[in-house]
Motif scaffolding. Structure first.
Motif, PDB file in Angstrom:
ATOM      1  N   VAL A 155       0.844  -1.198   0.000  1.00  0.00           N
ATOM      2  CA  VAL A 155       0.000   0.000   0.000  1.00  0.00           C
ATOM      3  C   VAL A 155       0.876   1.244   0.000  1.00  0.00           C
ATOM      4  N   LEU A 156       1.869   1.229   0.864  1.00  0.00           N
ATOM      5  CA  LEU A 156       2.778   2.365   0.963  1.00  0.00           C
ATOM      6  C   LEU A 156       3.444   2.637  -0.385  1.00  0.00           C
ATOM      7  N   ILE A 157       3.926   1.585  -1.013  1.00  0.00           N
ATOM      8  CA  ILE A 157       4.651   1.744  -2.286  1.00  0.00           C
ATOM      9  C   ILE A 157       3.742   2.332  -3.363  1.00  0.00           C
ATOM     10  N   PHE A 158       2.585   1.738  -3.547  1.00  0.00           N
ATOM     11  CA  PHE A 158       1.711   2.194  -4.635  1.00  0.00           C
ATOM     12  C   PHE A 158       1.160   3.586  -4.360  1.00  0.00           C
ATOM     13  N   ALA A 159       0.822   3.843  -3.093  1.00  0.00           N
ATOM     14  CA  ALA A 159       0.213   5.137  -2.779  1.00  0.00           C
ATOM     15  C   ALA A 159       1.218   6.276  -2.952  1.00  0.00           C
ATOM     16  N   THR A 160       2.430   6.098  -2.412  1.00  0.00           N
ATOM     17  CA  THR A 160       3.406   7.186  -2.533  1.00  0.00           C
ATOM     18  C   THR A 160       3.812   7.370  -3.994  1.00  0.00           C
ATOM     19  N   ALA A 161       3.926   6.260  -4.713  1.00  0.00           N
ATOM     20  CA  ALA A 161       4.280   6.379  -6.133  1.00  0.00           C
ATOM     21  C   ALA A 161       3.213   7.184  -6.867  1.00  0.00           C
ATOM     22  N   ALA A 162       1.950   6.947  -6.528  1.00  0.00           N
ATOM     23  CA  ALA A 162       0.868   7.667  -7.198  1.00  0.00           C
ATOM     24  C   ALA A 162       0.986   9.172  -6.949  1.00  0.00           C
ATOM     25  N   TYR A 221      11.346  -0.931  -7.176  1.00  0.00           N
ATOM     26  CA  TYR A 221      12.760  -0.892  -7.514  1.00  0.00           C
ATOM     27  C   TYR A 221      12.960  -0.406  -8.947  1.00  0.00           C
ATOM     28  N   THR A 222      12.188  -0.954  -9.858  1.00  0.00           N
ATOM     29  CA  THR A 222      12.348  -0.540 -11.254  1.00  0.00           C
ATOM     30  C   THR A 222      11.943   0.923 -11.423  1.00  0.00           C
ATOM     31  N   LEU A 223      11.027   1.364 -10.585  1.00  0.00           N
ATOM     32  CA  LEU A 223      10.585   2.752 -10.655  1.00  0.00           C
ATOM     33  C   LEU A 223      11.719   3.699 -10.277  1.00  0.00           C
ATOM     34  N   HIS A 224      12.472   3.287  -9.248  1.00  0.00           N
ATOM     35  CA  HIS A 224      13.477   4.204  -8.727  1.00  0.00           C
ATOM     36  C   HIS A 224      14.851   4.004  -9.328  1.00  0.00           C
ATOM     37  N   GLN A 225      15.155   2.793  -9.770  1.00  0.00           N
ATOM     38  CA  GLN A 225      16.471   2.551 -10.334  1.00  0.00           C
ATOM     39  C   GLN A 225      16.362   1.814 -11.647  1.00  0.00           C
ATOM     40  N   PRO A 226      15.990   2.490 -12.708  1.00  0.00           N
ATOM     41  CA  PRO A 226      15.854   1.798 -13.974  1.00  0.00           C
ATOM     42  C   PRO A 226      17.227   1.466 -14.541  1.00  0.00           C
ATOM     43  N   ALA A 227      17.288   0.338 -15.218  1.00  0.00           N
ATOM     44  CA  ALA A 227      18.462  -0.040 -16.003  1.00  0.00           C
ATOM     45  C   ALA A 227      19.768  -0.069 -15.225  1.00  0.00           C
ATOM     46  N   VAL A 234      22.454  -1.742  -0.154  1.00  0.00           N
ATOM     47  CA  VAL A 234      21.811  -1.046  -1.259  1.00  0.00           C
ATOM     48  C   VAL A 234      20.375  -1.523  -1.282  1.00  0.00           C
ATOM     49  N   TRP A 235      19.440  -0.621  -1.543  1.00  0.00           N
ATOM     50  CA  TRP A 235      18.036  -1.034  -1.548  1.00  0.00           C
ATOM     51  C   TRP A 235      17.713  -1.743  -2.853  1.00  0.00           C
ATOM     52  N   ASP A 236      18.367  -2.862  -3.022  1.00  0.00           N
ATOM     53  CA  ASP A 236      18.134  -3.717  -4.171  1.00  0.00           C
ATOM     54  C   ASP A 236      16.819  -4.461  -3.962  1.00  0.00           C
ATOM     55  N   ALA A 237      16.110  -4.743  -5.040  1.00  0.00           N
ATOM     56  CA  ALA A 237      14.768  -5.328  -4.903  1.00  0.00           C
ATOM     57  C   ALA A 237      14.793  -6.636  -4.118  1.00  0.00           C
ATOM     58  N   ARG A 238      15.763  -7.502  -4.474  1.00  0.00           N
ATOM     59  CA  ARG A 238      15.753  -8.808  -3.818  1.00  0.00           C
ATOM     60  C   ARG A 238      16.148  -8.711  -2.364  1.00  0.00           C
ATOM     61  N   LEU A 239      17.157  -7.853  -2.091  1.00  0.00           N
ATOM     62  CA  LEU A 239      17.559  -7.691  -0.694  1.00  0.00           C
ATOM     63  C   LEU A 239      16.409  -7.107   0.119  1.00  0.00           C
ATOM     64  N   THR A 240      15.678  -6.166  -0.467  1.00  0.00           N
ATOM     65  CA  THR A 240      14.558  -5.560   0.254  1.00  0.00           C
ATOM     66  C   THR A 240      13.477  -6.596   0.542  1.00  0.00           C
ATOM     67  N   SER A 241      13.160  -7.388  -0.465  1.00  0.00           N
ATOM     68  CA  SER A 241      12.165  -8.453  -0.243  1.00  0.00           C
ATOM     69  C   SER A 241      12.617  -9.386   0.871  1.00  0.00           C
TER      70      SER A 241
END
Lengths: 229, 246, 247
Positions: free
Chosen positions: A179-186, C181-187, C124-131
């Motif tokens: 929720v946090l991710i989608f809402a802040t992104a929006a 992750y893709t939103l904030h760190q593309p490519a 690093v806030w890498d997607a997999r590490l964050t998950s």
């Protein structure tokens, strides 16, 4: 049990909880106050630069809303547990998920709705643009019911634990991350003038999903823990 | 209500729905259950055992309850009286053994069982911030079938009519207990499960409760009760379950 | 077959069965680890980009796999426990939680150690590490809930509902974190995302994965045995056992 009677239970409990909230306002006013104070601390900690504030506003407001929701959730079933009303609910022949839905809805009215109503004030405090505020409003409208439902699962699980408030946050906050991710992104997307339909649809899908499944989890959790004590 | 009645008739004759008749309107009291078959076992507890926090509270408990019978659960503090009552009500999971209502385990028969059950627990289940009458209204809503007795009448019967518009937190312990007990009158339930219903009550109120119980039993109801008070009320007591005596 | 499962569900039978199995599994586990580590650390060639530091994947990747696997397994135990009331499921899930949490921690720690030479920073806030981090929180929540409720039965019932809620949410969380992750760190180069891993690296990796699995089963069975003794300490068979051990 006919439908009319069940309907009566739903509205009856909804009215009971709203009445209780009016008579004991501190249980929902305090988290709300916490929410406002928490948000207004950020400019003090980071600096009053409007561009910086605008940048962090969605995250700050949403994280504060999340934490305030967790604070408020703790009281959802605890009062009922302590005075024995929960036993009466559990020994009622009416469908548990309906009773639970009434309680969560009442709780959203007193904790979620005020946050939404306050959002213009917070948008001004955090220098959000009109587009940003509008997106914030929409995400809060879709997101806070999800928080209420997920929080209710946690509240039901820790109902018998003394001072379970912190534990509740520990259990529920990880589940609130989408929720946090989608809402802040929006909100961020809206401030740069792009369409936020995608994020809103995702939030709406999450809401539909949570509304469907969480009453079952909440009832199960209450049956597991609420009868003890 | 109509659909429910038909359903019952199809299933079994003996479980035919109850016809509710107030004793008389000037002196409202418990209902009469027209389908009383004194020989039918309604509640049956079989080899019930319970362990809490690694301590065996009771084990191998057997008893049954027919229409018009009262069972007192007796035992010292901490012997599991409350736990037994909660288990019977389905508030606690059954660790060992079974609890049957009308021949079916209560977990499978939840709806029918709960619509016949009224529970007044150690914690009263009344809201401090609601008035006595508002509390009873909620009780009536939550119960399966409401009785023709109104909240006001029930409060009058329990002798707390004067405080019906007061918030429950302003009431004394005894008054609050009376409000909780008034729940027995505002809805229809064959099985009353009462946990220490007499503790805070004065003599007059105890007599009222005794009358209520007596009426309920005469009309074919059933009672499971824990009480430290001596239950030598002639004629009421049918069986005693003793817990914690080795 | 069904009958055997039924008997296995009884703690007493399981205790004996697990006791017989543990030494064999432990031996197998040591052999697998020895072979896997030898192949991975000595035989496998260096990576042309990352040099020798890539070799940490032989620990990181299996533990990341296991962290997920154990959580799902616990949720399956929870579902079985809620539906069929098998006593053993509570024991197995309770015994699994610290192991699963350790795997998760190991995955996080090795990921972070790997990140130091690669990214120049420990985190690093890498997607997999964050998950993985969120999964770690879920484990901690499960353990915290179970320890907070004093009555074991109640604790287990509450914890199983939490597990089921968690396992339903994991895909959603995973997806949302990926998206974030893709939103904030593309490519950027996704970590450990070797398009075609060489066979000399794949084989030790698979051996290590099996070794981790066997290790999990070994530790799980030993922990479950201890848990059974604790829970059943009042029964005759445990007391007889203790008496005969003392002599």
């Amino acid at each position: 049990m006919d439908r009319e009677q069940s309907h009566g239970v739903f509205t009856g409990l909804l009215r009971r909880d709203l009445k209780l909230a009016v008579r004991a306002p501190s249980q929902w006013l305090n988290p709300l106050l916490f929410f406002v104070i928490a948000v207004s601390l950020f400019p003090l900690g980071i600096g009053p630069e409007p561009n910086t504030l605008r940048e962090i506003a969605p995250g700050v407001i949403w994280v504060a809303a999340l934490l305030a929701a967790m604070l408020a959730q703790d009281s959802l079933f605890r009062a009922d547990f302590e005075d024995g009303s929960l036993e009466q609910i559990l020994t009622s022949p009416h469908p548990m998920s309906m009773i639970v839905a009434a309680k969560v809805l009442a709780h959203w009215f007193i904790t979620g709705l005020p946050v939404i109503i306050l959002s213009p004030v917070l948008a001004v405090l955090m220098s959000l643009s009109f587009e940003g505020w509008w997106a914030l409003l929409l995400t809060l409208l879709l997101g806070t019911p999800i928080l209420s439902l997920l929080g209710a699962v946690g509240a039901a699980l820790v109902v018998s634990v003394k001072r379970g408030g912190v534990l509740l946050s520990l259990l529920v906050l990880p589940l609130c991350i989408p929720v946090l991710i989608f809402a802040t992104a929006a909100v961020k997307t809206a401030t740069v003038g792009l369409s936020i339909e995608g994020q809103l649809s995702l939030l709406a899908a999450l809401l539909a999903f949570t509304v469907t499944l969480s009453p079952i989890a909440i009832s199960g959790a209450l049956r597991a823990t609420g009868g003890g004590g | 209500m109509q659909t429910q009645r038909i359903l019952y008739n199809v299933e079994t004759q003996s479980r035919e729905s109850l016809v509710v008749v107030p004793l008389n309107s000037s002196h409202p009291d418990t209902m009469e259950y027209s389908d009383v078959d004194p020989e039918q076992v309604m509640l049956k507890v079989e080899r019930l055992g319970c362990e809490r926090n690694d301590r065996t509270l009771f084990a191998g408990l057997n008893f049954d309850l027919k229409s018009g019978e009262l069972i007192q659960v007796d035992g010292p503090n901490g012997s599991g009286k409350t736990t037994l009552l909660r288990t019977i009500c389905g508030l606690l999971p059954v660790d060992e053994g079974k609890v049957y209502w009308c021949g079916e385990p209560i977990q499978k028969n939840r709806f029918e069982f709960l619509s016949q059950l009224i529970f007044v627990g150690h914690k009263h289940g009344t809201k401090d911030e609601l008035t006595a009458r508002e509390n009873l209204d909620i009780d009536q809503l939550l119960a399966g079938q409401r009785s023709p007795i109104s909240a006001d009448q029930a409060l009058t019967r329990l002798g707390v009519a004067d405080c019906r518009d007061q918030l429950c937190r302003q009431l004394s312990a005894g008054q609050r207990q009376r409000v909780a007990l008034a729940r027995l009158l505002v809805s229809v339930g064959r099985l009353w499960v009462l946990d220490e219903p007499l503790t805070a009550l004065d003599q007059a109120a105890q007599n009222t409760v005794r009358d209520l119980l007596s009426n309920h039993l005469d009309n074919g109801g059933m009672v499971v009760i824990t009480s430290h008070q001596k239950m030598d009320w002639d004629g009421l007591l049918k069986k005693t379950i003793r817990l914690g005596y080795g | 077959m069904w009958d055997w499962f039924h008997r296995l569900g009884s703690p007493k039978y399981f205790y004996g069965f697990a006791g017989a199995l543990v030494p064999w599994l432990a031996g197998l586990c040591v052999i697998l680890f020895a072979v896997g580590l030898y192949l991975g650390l000595v035989i496998a060639p260096s990576d042309y980009q990352q040099g020798d530091s890539y070799r940490i994947i032989f620990v990181h990747v299996p533990s990341a796999w296991m962290s997920m696997f154990v959580y799902v397994l616990m949720a399956i135990f929870a579902a079985i426990g809620l539906i069929w009331r098998v006593k053993l499921t509570a024991i197995l899930a309770t015994a699994s939680a610290p192991i699963g949490a350790s795997f998760t921690f190991l995955a996080l720690a090795t990921g972070s150690i790997w990140g130091k030479p690669m990214w120049g920073t420990w985190w690093v806030w890498d997607a997999r590490l964050t998950s993985e981090l969120i999964l770690f929180f879920l484990y901690l929540g499960f353990i915290a809930l179970q320890t907070a409720i004093p009555d074991r039965q109640t604790a287990w019932r509450a914890a199983s509902i939490l597990l089921l809620v968690g396992v339903v949410n994991i895909p959603i969380i995973h997806y949302s974190v990926d998206w974030w992750y893709t939103l904030h760190q593309p490519a950027t180069i996704t970590k450990f995302d070797t398009p075609s891993i060489h066979l000399s690296m794949l084989i030790p990796l698979l051996i290590m994965a099996v070794a981790f699995k066997v290790f999990y089963i070994t530790v799980l069975l030993s922990r479950a045995r201890a848990e059974i003794l604790d829970r059943e300490r009042k029964t005759h068979w445990v007391q007889d056992l203790v008496r005969s051990e003392q002599i």
